[in-house]
Design a protein around this motif. Sequence first.
Motif, PDB file in Angstrom:
ATOM      1  N   SER A 167      34.736 -87.525 -67.298  1.00 26.15           N
ATOM      2  CA  SER A 167      33.790 -86.468 -67.677  1.00 26.15           C
ATOM      3  C   SER A 167      34.405 -85.515 -68.699  1.00 26.15           C
ATOM      4  N   VAL A 168      35.650 -85.158 -68.487  1.00 29.62           N
ATOM      5  CA  VAL A 168      36.330 -84.265 -69.424  1.00 29.62           C
ATOM      6  C   VAL A 168      36.491 -84.934 -70.788  1.00 29.62           C
ATOM      7  N   THR A 222      28.797 -82.866 -70.398  1.00 30.07           N
ATOM      8  CA  THR A 222      29.860 -82.947 -69.396  1.00 30.07           C
ATOM      9  C   THR A 222      29.298 -82.801 -67.985  1.00 30.07           C
ATOM     10  N   CYS A 261      28.871 -78.982 -73.059  1.00 25.81           N
ATOM     11  CA  CYS A 261      28.904 -78.553 -71.658  1.00 25.81           C
ATOM     12  C   CYS A 261      27.810 -79.259 -70.862  1.00 25.81           C
ATOM     13  N   GLY A 266      33.223 -84.888 -72.544  1.00 28.36           N
ATOM     14  CA  GLY A 266      32.931 -83.548 -73.041  1.00 28.36           C
ATOM     15  C   GLY A 266      33.708 -83.203 -74.299  1.00 28.36           C
TER      16      GLY A 266
END
Length: 100
Positions: A84-85, A72, A69, A88
Amino acid sequence: MTLDLNTFLAIFAMAVATVFTRVSGLVLIRHVEMNERRRTAIEAIPPAVLMAVIAPTAFAAGWAETLACAVTAIAARRLPMLVSVVIGVATVALLRAVGL
């Protein structure tokens, strides 16, 4: 499989609400003068929404999720949302693989 009328109406109402909010945002933004302050605020919305969705799970699940988290959040400040996802997800997979 049968479709209950109440279920159908609920799904339909949610679809209408979703379309309405998306279309109204596009229509209303045309009437707003975009200065640098407003542009910055609007660009901050996607990372904020991403963190609002991810944070409750991240802090309740374990260290791998919590660290992913944070990674991310840092990535979302400079990179596009999809990147970004992906970062993560890769981070949490890597941390779980090493046993954290």
